[in-house]
Write a protein that holds these residues in place. Structure first.
Motif, mmCIF file in Angstrom:
data_model
loop_
_atom_site.group_PDB
_atom_site.id
_atom_site.type_symbol
_atom_site.label_atom_id
_atom_site.label_comp_id
_atom_site.label_asym_id
_atom_site.label_seq_id
_atom_site.Cartn_x
_atom_site.Cartn_y
_atom_site.Cartn_z
ATOM 1 N N PRO A 48 66.360 40.508 40.196
ATOM 2 C CA PRO A 48 65.907 41.079 41.479
ATOM 3 C C PRO A 48 65.402 42.515 41.335
ATOM 4 N N TRP A 49 66.101 43.285 40.487
ATOM 5 C CA TRP A 49 65.707 44.684 40.344
ATOM 6 C C TRP A 49 64.357 44.823 39.646
ATOM 7 N N ILE A 50 64.194 44.043 38.561
ATOM 8 C CA ILE A 50 62.934 44.171 37.810
ATOM 9 C C ILE A 50 61.752 43.685 38.649
ATOM 10 N N VAL A 51 61.956 42.612 39.422
ATOM 11 C CA VAL A 51 60.884 42.091 40.274
ATOM 12 C C VAL A 51 60.566 43.084 41.383
ATOM 13 N N LEU A 52 61.613 43.715 41.956
ATOM 14 C CA LEU A 52 61.396 44.694 43.012
ATOM 15 C C LEU A 52 60.598 45.889 42.498
ATOM 16 N N VAL A 53 60.960 46.396 41.311
ATOM 17 C CA VAL A 53 60.231 47.527 40.734
ATOM 18 C C VAL A 53 58.785 47.146 40.449
ATOM 19 N N GLN A 54 58.596 45.964 39.868
ATOM 20 C CA GLN A 54 57.239 45.542 39.525
ATOM 21 C C GLN A 54 56.391 45.339 40.779
ATOM 22 N N ALA A 55 56.963 44.751 41.822
ATOM 23 C CA ALA A 55 56.202 44.539 43.059
ATOM 24 C C ALA A 55 55.771 45.872 43.665
ATOM 25 N N ALA A 56 56.674 46.871 43.628
ATOM 26 C CA ALA A 56 56.332 48.188 44.179
ATOM 27 C C ALA A 56 55.212 48.850 43.373
ATOM 28 N N VAL A 57 55.280 48.720 42.057
ATOM 29 C CA VAL A 57 54.255 49.313 41.206
ATOM 30 C C VAL A 57 52.900 48.631 41.434
ATOM 31 N N PHE A 58 52.926 47.300 41.520
ATOM 32 C CA PHE A 58 51.664 46.570 41.738
ATOM 33 C C PHE A 58 51.009 46.987 43.059
ATOM 34 N N TYR A 59 51.816 47.113 44.065
ATOM 35 C CA TYR A 59 51.280 47.495 45.373
ATOM 36 C C TYR A 59 50.734 48.924 45.332
ATOM 37 N N PHE A 60 51.480 49.823 44.662
ATOM 38 C CA PHE A 60 51.063 51.218 44.573
ATOM 39 C C PHE A 60 49.736 51.351 43.836
ATOM 40 N N PHE A 61 49.504 50.537 42.813
ATOM 41 C CA PHE A 61 48.272 50.610 42.030
ATOM 42 C C PHE A 61 47.099 49.884 42.694
ATOM 43 N N GLY A 62 47.291 49.356 43.876
ATOM 44 C CA GLY A 62 46.194 48.761 44.650
ATOM 45 C C GLY A 62 45.628 47.496 44.048
ATOM 46 N N LEU A 63 46.504 46.658 43.480
ATOM 47 C CA LEU A 63 46.013 45.434 42.860
ATOM 48 C C LEU A 63 45.539 44.402 43.872
ATOM 49 N N TYR A 64 45.744 44.650 45.148
ATOM 50 C CA TYR A 64 45.444 43.618 46.158
ATOM 51 C C TYR A 64 44.302 44.033 47.085
ATOM 52 N N GLN A 65 43.557 45.064 46.679
ATOM 53 C CA GLN A 65 42.394 45.468 47.462
ATOM 54 C C GLN A 65 41.106 44.827 46.948
ATOM 55 N N GLY A 66 41.125 44.340 45.700
ATOM 56 C CA GLY A 66 39.940 43.711 45.131
ATOM 57 C C GLY A 66 39.784 42.272 45.591
ATOM 58 N N ILE A 67 38.707 41.634 45.125
ATOM 59 C CA ILE A 67 38.409 40.249 45.472
ATOM 60 C C ILE A 67 38.470 39.432 44.188
ATOM 61 N N TRP A 68 39.355 38.430 44.158
ATOM 62 C CA TRP A 68 39.586 37.670 42.933
ATOM 63 C C TRP A 68 38.309 37.087 42.358
ATOM 64 N N ARG A 69 37.438 36.588 43.220
ATOM 65 C CA ARG A 69 36.251 35.891 42.724
ATOM 66 C C ARG A 69 35.311 36.829 41.996
ATOM 67 N N PHE A 70 35.489 38.183 42.226
ATOM 68 C CA PHE A 70 34.647 39.168 41.549
ATOM 69 C C PHE A 70 35.468 39.992 40.563
ATOM 70 N N ALA A 71 36.606 39.450 40.122
ATOM 71 C CA ALA A 71 37.457 40.170 39.171
ATOM 72 C C ALA A 71 36.637 40.557 37.949
#
Length: 629
Positions: A48-71
């Protein structure tokens, strides 16, 4: 940080699943898929701890603002940075919360590697699936077409064509031999563009799209000529300037037009200094409804003037211009003024009311054969008298700059139109010699593509009727320039003028009119056997060639590569201008031949050719340079 979209949320949940699986897989690989019981407990407590840290880091780095089809590569770089941060922060958090020795050190190494493979692989697998679905359609439906060029524009075009379904791309052609037999989105680069005719015949393809917007014009023109020779209908993507400005998309293909065969590389003008001259100022254009005048208005609008004073005799042309600006340039104020340039009082009233910083004088009669006969006197009154009226009004109103739009036909003129424009140039030179607050300059150039009454619209109409296409002489040549290029260089010359200069624009290579007619027939999809060319003989006042006075012997360079200054004969007779003004206000002869004879007395280099066509010898380099002026 901006919240992810609904699709971004799904991606976020997938990444959490990848993080959990990667943590488990790292333990499994560490113990050869036989995890001891004590480490099962360690993995479950730390998960739980490692997943929580990783999820926070992924969100902070803006991994979900792009569009997958244009990765793409930037998305991969962002993902690598995020996983690098995870590789550092994860062990620290687990160690602080659970103490030392619980998680094997090799797990901390394996976890980010597995995470990168899962997250990166998932993104690019999705893009590959989408592109396979889109580009697969390029091979299955639509009209068969070649793409000429295998660069970035071609890649963008392939992506967008895959969604349209209009075209079925058969292959690509490119002159870069290193690209031959390689593939772009699964489509092979078949060979060089010069081999288009062979490939078109073998693969039975009737269309080609030229996808080289940032190539030189010579390269694009040769590609279009290759299409014409191969009997392939050429299409093209928008210009590079239009693409980077966002006006149009790469997929906005259009038919290649004759302007694409004759046009030239984009003009570079001193935009910052022009903005200093025009921004927030009044600018006046005479003949504002004509081809050059209206384009000058459009180009001036780019530099945010306080208003454009559009002086025009034709009510309809002026109304059309005002309506166009209301739609395309709503932020630019147009002051429409109906008037004749021969009415000095009307000009003076307009200039004193609006106080322009520069006047562009584009009003003129320009059709050579029409001005050669019974209209010769009107050409003198309009082209010479109108120019002097506008120039005197500018001088009386202390307008800082006055620019006369002239023509290559003013060089060693053999027709009335050219002689009147040369005399108008001389009048402006004489006014400049008088001194005053107004700087006078002249800009001289050749034919403009698509202007009213020019050869290209005439040929288009004749081809549409099924021919014949009428050309006056097999060897007649002309210089061509696009209307926007001409207008931009007029603006540039206005900026450079210091008083009395005649600026000569670089018109490039001359074009044989018979070849132009043949290209236009082929571009229409017809052959010369279907639409014939007829040679009708030179018209009154017409030359085989036009001289630009652009050689090193007869001009001097400026800092702009496409603008030179003519070494024209100076008007140093202080009484000359007064005599000219008295001649213009007096009665002119009724007979055209007598009018031409009087005009020749004012323009020594003008030799009237009578009512027949002007004889023209084959142009030598010396004659082309205009050394007679």
């Amino acid at each position: 940080m901006k919240a992810p979209t609904s699709r971004g949320l799904i991606v976020f949940l997938c990444d959490i699943g990848f993080a959990a699986f990667a943590w488990y897989a790292a333990f499994a690989l560490r113990f050869n898929f036989a995890i001891p019981p004590e480490f099962w407990r360690s993995m479950a407590l730390s998960l739980p701890w490692i997943v929580l840290v990783q999820a926070a880091v992924f969100y902070f780095f803006g991994l979900y603002q792009g569009i997958w089809r244009f990765a793409s590569l930037p998305d991969l770089q962002r993902l690598v940075r995020a996983i690098g941060a995870v590789a550092v922060l994860g062990p620290v958090v687990v160690w602080l919360l659970q103490g030392k020795g619980i998680v094997p050190r090799s797990v901390y190494v394996l976890d980010p590697i597995l995470l990168l493979m899962l997250m990166g692989g998932g993104r690019f697998a999705y893009r590959a699936w989408r592109e396979h679905r889109e580009f697969g359609s390029l091979l299955a439906k639509g009209k068969p077409v070649f793409i000429l060029g295998a660069g970035e524009a071609a890649a963008s075009l392939l992506r967008e064509l895959g969604r349209s379904g209009q075209w079925r791309v058969v292959g690509l052609l490119d002159d870069n031999a290193r690209k031959h037999d390689r593939t772009l989105y699964g489509l092979r680069v078949l060979g060089a563009i010069r081999d288009l005719e062979r490939f078109a015949r073998e693969l039975k393809v009737s269309y080609a799209i030229i996808a080289m917007p940032n190539a030189s014009h010579e390269v694009r023109r040769e590609a279009a000529n290759a299409c014409v020779r191969a009997g392939v209908k050429p299409m093209t993507v928008p210009s590079f300037d239009d693409l980077i400005s966002g006006k149009v998309a790469v997929a906005s293909v259009r038919e290649v037009e004759v302007e694409d065969l004759l046009g030239r590389d984009p003009v570079k003008i001193d935009a910052p200094r022009l903005r200093q001259l025009i921004e927030g100022q009044m600018v006046m254009v005479t003949g504002a409804g004509g081809s050059i005048g209206s384009e000058l208005c459009r180009q001036i609008a780019r530099f945010s003037p306080s208003a454009i004073v559009a002086f025009e005799r034709s009510e309809f042309f002026l109304y059309t211009l005002v309506e166009e600006f209301a739609e395309l340039f709503p932020h630019v104020r147009i002051e429409p003024v109906i008037g004749d340039v021969r009415e000095e009082d009307r000009l003076l009233a307009a200039m004193q009311r609006f106080r322009p910083v520069v006047v562009f004088h584009a009003a003129a009669y320009k059709h050579v054969p029409l001005m050669e006969g019974v209209n010769a006197a009107e050409a003198i009154r309009n082209n010479v008298g109108g120019t002097l009226a506008a120039a005197r009004a500018a001088q009386a109103s202390s307008v800082p700059r006055f620019v006369l739009v002239s023509t290559d036909k003013a060089v060693n003129p053999v027709n009335v139109m050219g002689a009147t424009k040369r005399l108008a140039e001389m009048g402006c030179q004489a006014l400049a010699a008088r001194g005053g607050d107004t700087l006078f300059s002249t800009v001289r150039f050749g034919n403009v593509l698509g202007s009213a009454g020019s050869v290209i619209p005439k040929f288009q109409e004749q081809i549409a009727r099924g021919g014949p296409v009428t050309v006056t002489h097999p060897d007649i040549i002309r210089y061509f320039m696009s209307i926007p290029e001409a207008a931009q260089l007029v603006l540039q010359a206005a900026l450079m003028g210091e008083g009395g200069e005649i600026f000569v624009l670089d018109m490039g290579e001359p074009v044989r009119i018979a070849d132009l007619a043949r290209d236009m027939i082929r571009l229409s999809g017809a052959s010369e056997s279907e639409v014939k060319i007829e040679f009708t003989g030179l018209r009154p006042g017409e030359k085989l060639y036009e001289e630009l006075l652009a050689s090193d012997e007869t001009t001097r360079p400026t800092h702009h590569p496409k603008v030179r200054i003519a070494r024209a004969r100076a008007i140093d007779d202080a009484l000359w201008l007064g005599r000219l003004e008295r001649w213009l206000t007096g009665p002119l002869p009724a007979e055209p031949a007598a009018v031409r004879a009087e005009l020749a007395q004012w323009v020594p280099e003008y030799v009237p050719q009578g009512d027949g066509p002007a004889p023209s010898p084959a142009p030598s380099d010396e004659v082309r340079s205009g050394t007679g002026t």
